[in-house]
Design a protein around this motif. Structure first.
Motif, PDB file in Angstrom:
ATOM      1  N   PRO A  15      40.938  37.034  35.542  1.00  0.00           N
ATOM      2  CA  PRO A  15      41.131  37.860  34.346  1.00  0.00           C
ATOM      3  C   PRO A  15      39.989  38.872  34.183  1.00  0.00           C
ATOM      4  CG  PRO A  15      40.318  35.683  33.720  1.00  0.00           C
ATOM      5  CD  PRO A  15      40.450  35.682  35.209  1.00  0.00           C
ATOM      6  N   VAL A  16      40.151  40.054  34.756  1.00  0.00           N
ATOM      7  CA  VAL A  16      39.114  41.103  34.586  1.00  0.00           C
ATOM      8  C   VAL A  16      39.761  42.360  34.052  1.00  0.00           C
ATOM      9  CG1 VAL A  16      37.252  40.732  36.223  1.00  0.00           C
ATOM     10  CG2 VAL A  16      39.429  41.628  37.051  1.00  0.00           C
ATOM     11  N   THR A  17      38.978  43.136  33.346  1.00  0.00           N
ATOM     12  CA  THR A  17      39.484  44.425  32.877  1.00  0.00           C
ATOM     13  C   THR A  17      38.620  45.528  33.487  1.00  0.00           C
ATOM     14  OG1 THR A  17      38.121  44.129  30.908  1.00  0.00           O
ATOM     15  CG2 THR A  17      40.461  43.592  30.714  1.00  0.00           C
ATOM     16  N   LYS A  18      39.244  46.662  33.610  1.00  0.00           N
ATOM     17  CA  LYS A  18      38.627  47.783  34.331  1.00  0.00           C
ATOM     18  C   LYS A  18      37.284  48.234  33.734  1.00  0.00           C
ATOM     19  CE  LYS A  18      39.139  50.983  37.531  1.00  0.00           C
ATOM     20  NZ  LYS A  18      39.905  51.964  38.250  1.00  0.00           N
ATOM     21  N   ASP A  19      37.120  48.048  32.408  1.00  0.00           N
ATOM     22  CA  ASP A  19      35.871  48.530  31.793  1.00  0.00           C
ATOM     23  C   ASP A  19      34.635  47.846  32.372  1.00  0.00           C
ATOM     24  OD1 ASP A  19      36.590  46.155  30.722  1.00  0.00           O
ATOM     25  OD2 ASP A  19      36.391  46.731  28.615  1.00  0.00           O
ATOM     26  N   ILE A  20      34.873  46.761  33.111  1.00  0.00           N
ATOM     27  CA  ILE A  20      33.737  46.036  33.690  1.00  0.00           C
ATOM     28  C   ILE A  20      32.952  46.917  34.671  1.00  0.00           C
ATOM     29  CG2 ILE A  20      34.798  44.978  35.740  1.00  0.00           C
ATOM     30  CD1 ILE A  20      33.470  42.335  34.453  1.00  0.00           C
ATOM     31  N   ILE A  21      33.597  47.934  35.202  1.00  0.00           N
ATOM     32  CA  ILE A  21      32.900  48.748  36.206  1.00  0.00           C
ATOM     33  C   ILE A  21      31.758  49.577  35.616  1.00  0.00           C
ATOM     34  CG2 ILE A  21      34.846  48.832  37.833  1.00  0.00           C
ATOM     35  CD1 ILE A  21      35.419  51.605  36.975  1.00  0.00           C
ATOM     36  N   ASP A  22      31.684  49.616  34.271  1.00  0.00           N
ATOM     37  CA  ASP A  22      30.551  50.322  33.662  1.00  0.00           C
ATOM     38  C   ASP A  22      29.361  49.403  33.410  1.00  0.00           C
ATOM     39  OD1 ASP A  22      31.953  52.736  33.627  1.00  0.00           O
ATOM     40  OD2 ASP A  22      33.048  52.075  31.838  1.00  0.00           O
ATOM     41  N   CYS A  23      29.520  48.114  33.687  1.00  0.00           N
ATOM     42  CA  CYS A  23      28.408  47.164  33.495  1.00  0.00           C
ATOM     43  C   CYS A  23      27.491  47.179  34.713  1.00  0.00           C
ATOM     44  CB  CYS A  23      28.948  45.749  33.322  1.00  0.00           C
ATOM     45  SG  CYS A  23      30.000  45.569  31.877  1.00  0.00           S
ATOM     46  N   SER A  24      26.366  46.478  34.606  1.00  0.00           N
ATOM     47  CA  SER A  24      25.498  46.352  35.781  1.00  0.00           C
ATOM     48  C   SER A  24      26.124  45.335  36.735  1.00  0.00           C
ATOM     49  CB  SER A  24      24.106  45.874  35.356  1.00  0.00           C
ATOM     50  OG  SER A  24      24.178  44.512  34.981  1.00  0.00           O
ATOM     51  N   VAL A  25      25.696  45.376  37.992  1.00  0.00           N
ATOM     52  CA  VAL A  25      26.244  44.442  38.978  1.00  0.00           C
ATOM     53  C   VAL A  25      26.028  43.001  38.518  1.00  0.00           C
ATOM     54  CG1 VAL A  25      25.981  43.568  41.338  1.00  0.00           C
ATOM     55  CG2 VAL A  25      26.011  46.022  40.909  1.00  0.00           C
ATOM     56  N   ASP A  26      24.816  42.715  38.016  1.00  0.00           N
ATOM     57  CA  ASP A  26      24.550  41.342  37.590  1.00  0.00           C
ATOM     58  C   ASP A  26      25.441  40.917  36.431  1.00  0.00           C
ATOM     59  OD1 ASP A  26      22.820  40.645  39.571  1.00  0.00           O
ATOM     60  OD2 ASP A  26      21.034  41.354  38.498  1.00  0.00           O
TER      61      ASP A  26
ATOM     62  N   GLU B 134      32.945  48.647  41.333  1.00  0.00           N
ATOM     63  CA  GLU B 134      34.350  48.950  41.540  1.00  0.00           C
ATOM     64  C   GLU B 134      34.994  47.992  42.544  1.00  0.00           C
ATOM     65  OE1 GLU B 134      36.377  53.119  42.488  1.00  0.00           O
ATOM     66  OE2 GLU B 134      34.827  53.088  40.929  1.00  0.00           O
ATOM     67  N   LEU B 135      34.258  47.718  43.606  1.00  0.00           N
ATOM     68  CA  LEU B 135      34.800  46.796  44.617  1.00  0.00           C
ATOM     69  C   LEU B 135      34.847  45.359  44.104  1.00  0.00           C
ATOM     70  CD1 LEU B 135      33.484  47.972  48.075  1.00  0.00           C
ATOM     71  CD2 LEU B 135      35.824  47.927  47.227  1.00  0.00           C
ATOM     72  N   LEU B 136      33.850  44.998  43.281  1.00  0.00           N
ATOM     73  CA  LEU B 136      33.880  43.652  42.688  1.00  0.00           C
ATOM     74  C   LEU B 136      35.097  43.531  41.779  1.00  0.00           C
ATOM     75  CD1 LEU B 136      30.090  43.063  41.908  1.00  0.00           C
ATOM     76  CD2 LEU B 136      31.513  41.726  43.494  1.00  0.00           C
ATOM     77  N   TYR B 137      35.358  44.602  41.032  1.00  0.00           N
ATOM     78  CA  TYR B 137      36.538  44.611  40.162  1.00  0.00           C
ATOM     79  C   TYR B 137      37.806  44.418  40.999  1.00  0.00           C
ATOM     80  CZ  TYR B 137      40.401  46.583  37.494  1.00  0.00           C
ATOM     81  OH  TYR B 137      41.630  46.773  36.915  1.00  0.00           O
ATOM     82  N   LYS B 138      37.921  45.183  42.069  1.00  0.00           N
ATOM     83  CA  LYS B 138      39.102  45.072  42.947  1.00  0.00           C
ATOM     84  C   LYS B 138      39.223  43.675  43.547  1.00  0.00           C
ATOM     85  CE  LYS B 138      40.033  49.636  44.911  1.00  0.00           C
ATOM     86  NZ  LYS B 138      40.012  50.400  46.163  1.00  0.00           N
ATOM     87  N   ALA B 139      38.076  43.128  43.953  1.00  0.00           N
ATOM     88  CA  ALA B 139      38.088  41.797  44.583  1.00  0.00           C
ATOM     89  C   ALA B 139      38.497  40.729  43.567  1.00  0.00           C
ATOM     90  CB  ALA B 139      36.711  41.482  45.169  1.00  0.00           C
ATOM     91  N   LEU B 140      38.009  40.860  42.337  1.00  0.00           N
ATOM     92  CA  LEU B 140      38.367  39.869  41.306  1.00  0.00           C
ATOM     93  C   LEU B 140      39.850  39.973  40.959  1.00  0.00           C
ATOM     94  CD1 LEU B 140      35.150  40.154  39.119  1.00  0.00           C
ATOM     95  CD2 LEU B 140      35.920  38.091  40.333  1.00  0.00           C
ATOM     96  N   LYS B 141      40.363  41.199  40.907  1.00  0.00           N
ATOM     97  CA  LYS B 141      41.810  41.398  40.685  1.00  0.00           C
ATOM     98  C   LYS B 141      42.597  40.736  41.803  1.00  0.00           C
ATOM     99  CE  LYS B 141      44.030  44.111  38.188  1.00  0.00           C
ATOM    100  NZ  LYS B 141      44.522  43.759  36.827  1.00  0.00           N
ATOM    101  N   PHE B 142      42.147  41.005  43.024  1.00  0.00           N
ATOM    102  CA  PHE B 142      42.810  40.434  44.193  1.00  0.00           C
ATOM    103  C   PHE B 142      42.853  38.910  44.098  1.00  0.00           C
ATOM    104  CE2 PHE B 142      42.897  38.699  48.450  1.00  0.00           C
ATOM    105  CZ  PHE B 142      43.818  39.492  49.116  1.00  0.00           C
ATOM    106  N   LEU B 143      41.781  38.342  43.537  1.00  0.00           N
ATOM    107  CA  LEU B 143      41.680  36.885  43.411  1.00  0.00           C
ATOM    108  C   LEU B 143      42.372  36.363  42.149  1.00  0.00           C
ATOM    109  CD1 LEU B 143      37.999  36.523  44.680  1.00  0.00           C
ATOM    110  CD2 LEU B 143      40.012  35.489  45.759  1.00  0.00           C
ATOM    111  N   GLY B 144      43.113  37.239  41.480  1.00  0.00           N
ATOM    112  CA  GLY B 144      43.895  36.799  40.327  1.00  0.00           C
ATOM    113  C   GLY B 144      43.071  36.473  39.087  1.00  0.00           C
TER     114      GLY B 144
END
Ligand code: GLU
Ligand code: ZN
Length: 305
Positions: free
Chosen positions: A270-281, A258-268
């Protein structure tokens, strides 16, 4: 006897063909969201280029450090899938090289002792006016200042574009060894960026201003400087930089996605929220694959806390 530049060995040993980036936290507390952003951006930029990503613990200021913070930072980086290459470098292990560099600068008449107090400099307007340059001071309780023959009042940043700095500040003979006996950040950071063969520095915008001084040091040492890209800072609700000093909360290692998702959004990115269901790697692999530096915004109005 002429002193050879002790840093030339590292340049000769390591031709600058491969991308080498780094994350260089000070162990003054655990990682917070702001430092995660700098870590993630420098990591993706290095990995996207097929390069190496190094971690350096900047433990040169013991009074500001927190015991165990280095280990906590490294553990958090691993939990977030930010695996570093090579061995972690600790600045506390680099004193010999800092001293040799100071000796070299002194032998070349590129530094001098200064006993001016902060209060005195403040009184004359905050910029040091080379008061001690020709006084030949020696003895205890002196700071060492660089003879600044190469002022940089601007540089080209890969995210921020042309960054300018006031000319009087650029010209200042800044401190490279502190009066309290500690190595100055400017000196240590440049020596180690040379030592580690860093080709590009991606870090937070709080370090925009020191960059000009670091460029001055590279030039003085006769060594090519790396490229720079400064990512925007995460700020608090009150408008302050998120930092250990103002008690930004440590990041929660239990939900890295979730935090990686937020950080990638912050960095502009192209990520989508469904990524939070993937593994960290998987999140990290996809972040590298989709990484584009040109999408990183110059600054940020969004507030994260
Ligand atoms: N150690 C510095 C800090 O945590 C960063 C140094 C750098 O990235 O150049 O603010
Ligand atoms: Zn002085």
């Amino acid at each position: 006897m002429t002193n050879a530049n002790p840093l030339n060995t590292f340049v000769d040993k390591r031709p600058l063909q491969q991308y080498r980036g780094r994350f260089a936290p000070s162990p003054s507390g655990p990682l917070h969201f702001g430092s995660l952003i700098a870590a993630l951006a420098s990591f993706c930029q290095a990995k996207e280029a097929g390069g190496k990503w190094l971690v350096r613990i900047e433990d040169i200021d013991p009074p500001r450090e927190q015991p165990g913070a280095d280990k906590a930072i490294l553990k958090t980086l691993e939990a977030f899938g930010l695996h570093w290459d090579e061995e972690v470098l600790y600045q506390s292990q680099q004193h010999q090289l800092y001293l040799e560099t100071l000796d070299f600068l002194s032998a070349e008449n590129l530094s001098y002792g200064c006993d001016c107090s902060r209060a005195k400099i403040k009184k004359i307007g905050g910029i040091y006016q080379r008061h001690c340059r020709d006084l030949n001071l020696s003895g205890e309780n002196l700071a060492t200042r660089l003879v600044n023959h190469h002022p940089f009042d601007c540089f080209e940043d890969k995210i921020q574009g042309l960054v300018k700095q006031p000319e009087d500040l650029a010209r200042e003979d800044f401190i490279i060894f502190r009066r309290d006996g500690l190595f100055a950040y400017q000196l240590a950071v440049v020596v180690d960026d040379i030592y580690q063969g860093i080709t590009e520095i991606v870090r937070g915008c709080d370090l925009l201003q020191p960059t000009c001084r670091q460029l001055t040091l590279f030039k003085t040492l006769g060594i090519a400087s790396p490229d720079y890209a400064h990512v925007p800072l995460a700020i608090t609700d009150e408008g302050y930089k998120l930092s250990k000093q103002n008690g930004a909360p440590a990041i929660d290692e239990h939900r890295p996605q979730e935090l990686l998702y937020k950080a990638l959004k912050f960095l502009g990115q192209p990520v989508t929220k469904d990524i939070i269901d993937c593994s960290v790697d998987e999140v990290i692999q996809s972040a590298i694959a989709n990484w584009q530096l040109f999408s990183v915004p110059k600054d940020r109005e969004i507030v994260y806390r």
